[in-house]
Design a protein around this motif. Sequence first.
Motif, PDB file in Angstrom:
ATOM      1  N   ASP A 118      -8.074  -4.142   3.243  1.00  0.00           N
ATOM      2  CA  ASP A 118      -8.955  -2.978   3.152  1.00  0.00           C
ATOM      3  C   ASP A 118      -8.405  -1.867   2.274  1.00  0.00           C
ATOM      4  N   SER A 119      -7.087  -1.728   2.245  1.00  0.00           N
ATOM      5  CA  SER A 119      -6.478  -0.649   1.449  1.00  0.00           C
ATOM      6  C   SER A 119      -5.150  -1.127   0.872  1.00  0.00           C
ATOM      7  N   VAL A 120      -4.863  -0.658  -0.338  1.00  0.00           N
ATOM      8  CA  VAL A 120      -3.570  -0.925  -0.976  1.00  0.00           C
ATOM      9  C   VAL A 120      -3.019   0.399  -1.483  1.00  0.00           C
ATOM     10  N   ARG A 121      -1.790   0.683  -1.122  1.00  0.00           N
ATOM     11  CA  ARG A 121      -1.145   1.910  -1.566  1.00  0.00           C
ATOM     12  C   ARG A 121       0.257   1.587  -2.085  1.00  0.00           C
ATOM     13  N   LEU A 122       0.673   2.364  -3.072  1.00  0.00           N
ATOM     14  CA  LEU A 122       2.023   2.239  -3.620  1.00  0.00           C
ATOM     15  C   LEU A 122       2.710   3.589  -3.482  1.00  0.00           C
ATOM     16  N   TYR A 123       3.821   3.612  -2.748  1.00  0.00           N
ATOM     17  CA  TYR A 123       4.541   4.868  -2.515  1.00  0.00           C
ATOM     18  C   TYR A 123       5.888   4.838  -3.213  1.00  0.00           C
ATOM     19  N   VAL A 171      -5.490   2.044  11.094  1.00  0.00           N
ATOM     20  CA  VAL A 171      -5.761   0.648  10.725  1.00  0.00           C
ATOM     21  C   VAL A 171      -5.185  -0.260  11.803  1.00  0.00           C
ATOM     22  N   GLY A 172      -5.627  -1.519  11.792  1.00  0.00           N
ATOM     23  CA  GLY A 172      -5.172  -2.446  12.822  1.00  0.00           C
ATOM     24  C   GLY A 172      -3.798  -3.018  12.559  1.00  0.00           C
ATOM     25  N   SER A 173      -3.548  -3.453  11.321  1.00  0.00           N
ATOM     26  CA  SER A 173      -2.265  -4.051  10.973  1.00  0.00           C
ATOM     27  C   SER A 173      -2.001  -3.819   9.494  1.00  0.00           C
ATOM     28  N   HIS A 174      -0.760  -4.029   9.087  1.00  0.00           N
ATOM     29  CA  HIS A 174      -0.446  -3.840   7.667  1.00  0.00           C
ATOM     30  C   HIS A 174       0.774  -4.646   7.266  1.00  0.00           C
ATOM     31  N   ALA A 175       0.978  -4.712   5.958  1.00  0.00           N
ATOM     32  CA  ALA A 175       2.125  -5.406   5.382  1.00  0.00           C
ATOM     33  C   ALA A 175       2.805  -4.462   4.400  1.00  0.00           C
ATOM     34  N   LEU A 176       4.121  -4.385   4.478  1.00  0.00           N
ATOM     35  CA  LEU A 176       4.905  -3.495   3.614  1.00  0.00           C
ATOM     36  C   LEU A 176       5.940  -4.309   2.857  1.00  0.00           C
ATOM     37  N   CYS A 177       6.187  -3.932   1.623  1.00  0.00           N
ATOM     38  CA  CYS A 177       7.206  -4.613   0.824  1.00  0.00           C
ATOM     39  C   CYS A 177       7.977  -3.586   0.007  1.00  0.00           C
ATOM     40  N   ARG A 178       9.295  -3.674   0.056  1.00  0.00           N
ATOM     41  CA  ARG A 178      10.161  -2.752  -0.676  1.00  0.00           C
ATOM     42  C   ARG A 178      10.058  -3.012  -2.168  1.00  0.00           C
ATOM     43  N   ILE A 179      10.027  -1.934  -2.948  1.00  0.00           N
ATOM     44  CA  ILE A 179      10.072  -2.043  -4.397  1.00  0.00           C
ATOM     45  C   ILE A 179      11.177  -1.144  -4.919  1.00  0.00           C
ATOM     46  N   VAL A 185      13.062   4.159  -5.456  1.00  0.00           N
ATOM     47  CA  VAL A 185      12.631   3.129  -4.511  1.00  0.00           C
ATOM     48  C   VAL A 185      11.302   3.536  -3.890  1.00  0.00           C
ATOM     49  N   GLY A 186      10.652   2.591  -3.289  1.00  0.00           N
ATOM     50  CA  GLY A 186       9.382   2.861  -2.632  1.00  0.00           C
ATOM     51  C   GLY A 186       8.883   1.616  -1.949  1.00  0.00           C
ATOM     52  N   LEU A 187       7.594   1.581  -1.674  1.00  0.00           N
ATOM     53  CA  LEU A 187       7.040   0.406  -1.007  1.00  0.00           C
ATOM     54  C   LEU A 187       5.589   0.189  -1.377  1.00  0.00           C
ATOM     55  N   LEU A 188       5.207  -1.082  -1.381  1.00  0.00           N
ATOM     56  CA  LEU A 188       3.821  -1.475  -1.568  1.00  0.00           C
ATOM     57  C   LEU A 188       3.248  -1.704  -0.175  1.00  0.00           C
ATOM     58  N   ALA A 189       2.118  -1.083   0.123  1.00  0.00           N
ATOM     59  CA  ALA A 189       1.544  -1.135   1.467  1.00  0.00           C
ATOM     60  C   ALA A 189       0.129  -1.686   1.429  1.00  0.00           C
ATOM     61  N   LEU A 190      -0.132  -2.708   2.250  1.00  0.00           N
ATOM     62  CA  LEU A 190      -1.445  -3.319   2.370  1.00  0.00           C
ATOM     63  C   LEU A 190      -1.928  -3.139   3.802  1.00  0.00           C
ATOM     64  N   ALA A 191      -3.161  -2.663   3.973  1.00  0.00           N
ATOM     65  CA  ALA A 191      -3.685  -2.395   5.318  1.00  0.00           C
ATOM     66  C   ALA A 191      -4.960  -3.179   5.575  1.00  0.00           C
ATOM     67  N   ALA A 192      -5.140  -3.565   6.838  1.00  0.00           N
ATOM     68  CA  ALA A 192      -6.342  -4.273   7.266  1.00  0.00           C
ATOM     69  C   ALA A 192      -6.866  -3.657   8.558  1.00  0.00           C
ATOM     70  N   ALA A 195      -6.448  -6.169  13.814  1.00  0.00           N
ATOM     71  CA  ALA A 195      -5.100  -6.072  14.382  1.00  0.00           C
ATOM     72  C   ALA A 195      -4.293  -7.350  14.182  1.00  0.00           C
ATOM     73  N   ASP A 196      -4.972  -8.490  13.976  1.00  0.00           N
ATOM     74  CA  ASP A 196      -4.263  -9.762  13.831  1.00  0.00           C
ATOM     75  C   ASP A 196      -4.221 -10.257  12.392  1.00  0.00           C
ATOM     76  N   MET A 197      -4.638  -9.421  11.447  1.00  0.00           N
ATOM     77  CA  MET A 197      -4.581  -9.827  10.044  1.00  0.00           C
ATOM     78  C   MET A 197      -3.146 -10.060   9.611  1.00  0.00           C
ATOM     79  N   PHE A 198      -2.272  -9.141   9.988  1.00  0.00           N
ATOM     80  CA  PHE A 198      -0.838  -9.280   9.720  1.00  0.00           C
ATOM     81  C   PHE A 198      -0.106  -9.331  11.055  1.00  0.00           C
ATOM     82  N   HIS A 199       0.845 -10.241  11.166  1.00  0.00           N
ATOM     83  CA  HIS A 199       1.567 -10.383  12.420  1.00  0.00           C
ATOM     84  C   HIS A 199       3.021 -10.750  12.151  1.00  0.00           C
TER      85      HIS A 199
END
Length: 225
Positions: A118-123, A171-179, A185-192, A195-199
């Motif tokens: 649903d959402s993608v953010r780069l911090y 949001v219900g769940s999300h995925a984060l990855c270090r960049i 440094v920062g992180l790429l963030a994906l949200a859904a 709640a069970d999209m990412f586990h």
Amino acid sequence: MTDILEEPGPAPSAMDRAMLRQMLIENPDWVRGDAELLSHIAGAPNGVADLGRVVRDRLLGEVRQLKQRERAFAHAARENLALMARAQSFVLSLIECADLNELDYKLAWEAPTALGVDSVRLYLEGATPMIVSEAIHACAVGLTDELLGDENDFTGQCSDRTGRTLYGKEVGSHALCRISVGDQVGLLALAAREADMFHSGQGTEILNFVARAVEKRLGQWMTTD
């Protein structure tokens, strides 16, 4: 004395049931030699025991379960292949980005569809190189370590506070990855929403694949003193 065959008492305790079970295991002929009892155990109609049918029905049930699992695995495999194809197509499209503005647009509007979220953010910790942006934002120094600790990535449920901080909504769940881009440094963030999209324990190969591609493109436009 009460005739237990005519007036059964209360159900036996767990210990009594265990003892009875052990006795029947050690003396199976008690059941085999009693046609009425055998028919009740087998659940056969008209008092006729059909153990073959019982075994057959059990095997058919197991076959149905195996077929359902096979269909579920096949469905998951097709979904993963489709997701990988969309992710690869999105990464290839990053080559066409002429500047950070185009990268920001693709992350905000094209990445969610490509990655099925649903959402993608780069911090980026510290100052962001963009004055106005939709997906690429600055964040406080230390936020990446606070969310990821010593790990490279994370998949799981997202707390309401973290959701509002990263995505501007719960949001219900999300995925984060270090960049890492140079010294920044920062992180790429994906949200859904789900709640069970990412586990926990979920594979992160596609997440890291996209993160490394974004990281590579950022390095071409960002300079550090």
